[in-house]
Design a protein around this motif. Structure first.
Motif, PDB file in Angstrom:
ATOM      1  N   ARG A 122       6.796 -29.091 -12.320  1.00 19.41           N
ATOM      2  CA  ARG A 122       6.664 -27.640 -12.529  1.00 19.41           C
ATOM      3  C   ARG A 122       5.206 -27.379 -12.877  1.00 19.41           C
ATOM      4  O   ARG A 122       4.617 -28.096 -13.695  1.00 19.41           O
ATOM      5  N   HIS A 123       4.648 -26.357 -12.249  1.00 16.11           N
ATOM      6  CA  HIS A 123       3.229 -26.055 -12.462  1.00 16.11           C
ATOM      7  C   HIS A 123       3.031 -24.543 -12.347  1.00 16.11           C
ATOM      8  O   HIS A 123       3.669 -23.900 -11.504  1.00 16.11           O
ATOM      9  N   PRO A 124       2.170 -23.949 -13.175  1.00 19.30           N
ATOM     10  CA  PRO A 124       2.010 -22.491 -13.131  1.00 19.30           C
ATOM     11  C   PRO A 124       1.319 -21.972 -11.878  1.00 19.30           C
ATOM     12  O   PRO A 124       1.416 -20.773 -11.587  1.00 19.30           O
ATOM     13  N   GLU A 125       0.620 -22.853 -11.140  1.00 15.76           N
ATOM     14  CA  GLU A 125      -0.062 -22.381  -9.920  1.00 15.76           C
ATOM     15  C   GLU A 125       0.800 -22.679  -8.699  1.00 15.76           C
ATOM     16  O   GLU A 125       1.262 -23.807  -8.509  1.00 15.76           O
ATOM     17  N   GLU A 126       0.981 -21.661  -7.842  1.00 12.96           N
ATOM     18  CA  GLU A 126       1.885 -21.814  -6.699  1.00 12.96           C
ATOM     19  C   GLU A 126       1.492 -22.965  -5.786  1.00 12.96           C
ATOM     20  O   GLU A 126       2.330 -23.673  -5.250  1.00 12.96           O
ATOM     21  N   ASN A 162       7.147 -23.307  -9.122  1.00 10.51           N
ATOM     22  CA  ASN A 162       5.693 -23.231  -8.896  1.00 10.51           C
ATOM     23  C   ASN A 162       5.219 -21.795  -9.079  1.00 10.51           C
ATOM     24  O   ASN A 162       5.303 -20.967  -8.190  1.00 10.51           O
ATOM     25  N   GLY A 163       4.721 -21.510 -10.284  1.00 11.31           N
ATOM     26  CA  GLY A 163       4.233 -20.168 -10.578  1.00 11.31           C
ATOM     27  C   GLY A 163       5.277 -19.122 -10.246  1.00 11.31           C
ATOM     28  O   GLY A 163       6.462 -19.281 -10.543  1.00 11.31           O
ATOM     29  N   ALA A 164       4.836 -18.051  -9.571  1.00 12.89           N
ATOM     30  CA  ALA A 164       5.767 -16.997  -9.155  1.00 12.89           C
ATOM     31  C   ALA A 164       6.323 -17.276  -7.760  1.00 12.89           C
ATOM     32  O   ALA A 164       6.911 -16.395  -7.139  1.00 12.89           O
ATOM     33  N   GLY A 165       6.125 -18.515  -7.283  1.00 18.13           N
ATOM     34  CA  GLY A 165       6.531 -18.842  -5.913  1.00 18.13           C
ATOM     35  C   GLY A 165       8.022 -19.042  -5.770  1.00 18.13           C
ATOM     36  O   GLY A 165       8.765 -18.113  -5.416  1.00 18.13           O
ATOM     37  N   GLU A 166       8.481 -20.268  -6.038  1.00 22.27           N
ATOM     38  CA  GLU A 166       9.891 -20.593  -5.831  1.00 22.27           C
ATOM     39  C   GLU A 166      10.417 -21.469  -6.959  1.00 22.27           C
ATOM     40  O   GLU A 166       9.638 -22.087  -7.716  1.00 22.27           O
ATOM     41  N   GLY A 199       9.489 -39.562 -12.221  1.00 25.10           N
ATOM     42  CA  GLY A 199       8.342 -38.967 -12.918  1.00 25.10           C
ATOM     43  C   GLY A 199       8.627 -37.489 -13.126  1.00 25.10           C
ATOM     44  O   GLY A 199       8.799 -36.742 -12.158  1.00 25.10           O
ATOM     45  N   SER A 200       8.695 -37.075 -14.378  1.00 22.32           N
ATOM     46  CA  SER A 200       9.028 -35.687 -14.716  1.00 22.32           C
ATOM     47  C   SER A 200       7.764 -35.032 -15.264  1.00 22.32           C
ATOM     48  O   SER A 200       7.347 -35.323 -16.387  1.00 22.32           O
ATOM     49  N   LEU A 201       7.140 -34.192 -14.452  1.00 21.46           N
ATOM     50  CA  LEU A 201       5.833 -33.616 -14.802  1.00 21.46           C
ATOM     51  C   LEU A 201       5.997 -32.112 -14.978  1.00 21.46           C
ATOM     52  O   LEU A 201       6.141 -31.376 -13.996  1.00 21.46           O
ATOM     53  N   PHE A 202       6.020 -31.657 -16.207  1.00 14.19           N
ATOM     54  CA  PHE A 202       6.220 -30.232 -16.479  1.00 14.19           C
ATOM     55  C   PHE A 202       4.980 -29.670 -17.164  1.00 14.19           C
ATOM     56  O   PHE A 202       4.764 -29.913 -18.348  1.00 14.19           O
ATOM     57  N   PHE A 203       4.190 -28.937 -16.385  1.00 15.42           N
ATOM     58  CA  PHE A 203       2.958 -28.340 -16.903  1.00 15.42           C
ATOM     59  C   PHE A 203       3.179 -26.897 -17.358  1.00 15.42           C
ATOM     60  O   PHE A 203       2.217 -26.161 -17.579  1.00 15.42           O
ATOM     61  N   GLU A 204       4.448 -26.505 -17.437  1.00 15.43           N
ATOM     62  CA  GLU A 204       4.810 -25.168 -17.883  1.00 15.43           C
ATOM     63  C   GLU A 204       6.109 -25.302 -18.681  1.00 15.43           C
ATOM     64  O   GLU A 204       6.887 -26.228 -18.432  1.00 15.43           O
ATOM     65  N   ALA A 205       6.358 -24.384 -19.593  1.00 16.77           N
ATOM     66  CA  ALA A 205       7.518 -24.486 -20.486  1.00 16.77           C
ATOM     67  C   ALA A 205       8.830 -24.581 -19.710  1.00 16.77           C
ATOM     68  O   ALA A 205       8.995 -23.970 -18.657  1.00 16.77           O
ATOM     69  N   GLY A 211       9.807 -13.103 -10.306  1.00 12.49           N
ATOM     70  CA  GLY A 211      10.953 -13.978 -10.583  1.00 12.49           C
ATOM     71  C   GLY A 211      11.143 -14.969  -9.445  1.00 12.49           C
ATOM     72  O   GLY A 211      11.724 -14.658  -8.415  1.00 12.49           O
ATOM     73  N   ARG A 212      10.708 -16.200  -9.671  1.00 14.06           N
ATOM     74  CA  ARG A 212      10.734 -17.193  -8.572  1.00 14.06           C
ATOM     75  C   ARG A 212      12.150 -17.601  -8.208  1.00 14.06           C
ATOM     76  O   ARG A 212      12.407 -18.017  -7.082  1.00 14.06           O
ATOM     77  N   THR A 213      13.096 -17.459  -9.161  1.00  9.18           N
ATOM     78  CA  THR A 213      14.465 -17.874  -8.818  1.00  9.18           C
ATOM     79  C   THR A 213      15.051 -16.967  -7.738  1.00  9.18           C
ATOM     80  O   THR A 213      15.740 -17.444  -6.840  1.00  9.18           O
ATOM     81  N   VAL A 214      14.756 -15.670  -7.822  1.00 10.67           N
ATOM     82  CA  VAL A 214      15.323 -14.767  -6.800  1.00 10.67           C
ATOM     83  C   VAL A 214      14.619 -14.936  -5.455  1.00 10.67           C
ATOM     84  O   VAL A 214      15.216 -14.674  -4.409  1.00 10.67           O
TER      85      VAL A 214
END
Ligand code: CP
Length: 329
Positions: free
Chosen positions: A107-111, A130-134, A48-54, A171-174
């Motif tokens: 993927r979701h904009p809220e952490e 997850n948002g600006a989290g990770e 299940g691939s759920l992407f609520f953000e670009a 930047g959640r990647t860093v």
């Protein structure tokens, strides 16, 4: 950490041993990722691939990874085409989707949404951002790339000089990457960001507590001088709070050929999680580096598929002996 049957929500859970397990399986699966061999080891399984953000690369590489292992993918993108648009909760969405699929990437904009989803389900959930989290799988493919790039230039990652540049606040990647880097030894980390976009103090202190040398800079030239690796990031304007930064806020944090030649070395590796902003006034990573062999961004994106395949194989318990299932393409 043992991946089998577990959620993967944060790089905080990782150890050097678990990184090694991902790298070993990703190396094995590279021929499948590149279309030189095939396997049906996940035949009958559904993602299940759920992407609520670009997303471009995270969603497509996850879906390609699952399909190249023989599995099927069902997906929903954005809020408009899911019943969340009708007011459905994350809890209900998680309970419903869990009845249809064997594992989920979201993927979701809220952490907090990824944690609510994971708590509501018994199937393994992978955090696709997850948002600006990770963004833990981005950091996994980043460290896999870093290992390969450092091997290419004949240097160990331990003891390296690494500059993380740009929006280190949102930047959640860093955020995910600094946890993984903290597992190494004796790094000299240069955190280069405008004052309002500095790395969260808790993450800086965590890395410092693991014995790494950390210097924060608010100017690119000094911050990247002599770096073995420059990891640039995009300013995440979409995450700024209303009025947080003035409209004319445009610091020059761009990594360009000029900056690299003036302050890097002949072997400095340049990475970026992408997307890089190509619009006028963008200031993350210049296009004039495109043909420079030090630019590793497309080797980095290519690594997303074998790394995500490895994560699925380990999570779904099919990694052992996986190479025996390979057929020539
Ligand atoms: N690096 C990354 O997350 O890219 P996408 O937003 O395109 O998935």
């Amino acid at each position: 950490m043992d991946f089998q049957g577990r959620h993967f929500l944060s790089t905080r859970e990782l150890t050097r041993d678990s990184l090694g397990a991902v790298f070993r399986v990703a190396d094995l699966l590279a021929p499948v990722a590149q279309g030189r061999a095939t396997t049906r080891v996940l035949e009958g399984a559904v993602l299940g691939s759920l992407f609520f953000e670009a997303s471009t690369r995270t969603r497509l590489s996850f879906e390609a990874a699952f399909q190249r292992l023989g599995g099927a993918v069902v997906n929903t993108t954005g809020f408009t085409f899911s019943s969340i648009a009708k007011g459905e909760s994350i809890y209900d969405t998680a309970r419903v989707v869990s009845g249809y699929v064997d594992t989920v990437v979201m993927r979701h904009p809220e952490e907090r949404a990824i944690h609510e989803f994971a708590e509501a389900t018994h199937i393994p959930v992978i955090n696709g951002g997850n948002g600006a989290g990770e963004h833990p799988t981005q950091a996994l493919l980043d460290i896999y790339t870093i290992e390969k790039e450092f091997a290419r230039i004949g240097r160990p990652v331990d003891g390296a000089r690494i500059a993380l540049v740009g929006d280190l606040k949102y930047g959640r990647t860093v955020h995910s990457l600094i946890h993984i880097l903290s597992l190494y030894q004796g790094l000299q980390l240069s955190l280069v960001a405008p004052e309002p976009l500095r790395m969260p103090a808790e993450l800086v202190e965590h890395a410092r507590s693991r014995g790494h040398t950390i210097v924060e800079h608010d100017e690119v030239a000094r911050g990247v001088t002599g770096a073995d690796l420059i990891y640039a990031t995009r300013v995440q304007k979409e995450r700024f709070a209303e009025g947080e930064l003035s409209a004319d806020y445009a610091p020059d944090f761009q990594i360009s050929l000029g900056i690299l030649n003036a302050h890097g070395t002949p072997h400095t590796i340049v990475m970026h999680p992408l997307p890089r902003d190509s619009r006028p006034g963008a200031n993350d990573l210049a296009q004039d580096l495109n043909t420079d062999p030090r630019l590793a961004i497309f080797r980095q994106t290519d690594n997303g598929v074998p790394v995500r395949m490895a994560l699925f194989a380990l999570t779904l318990g099919v990694a052992d002996g996986i190479e025996k299932t390979f057929q020539p393409a």
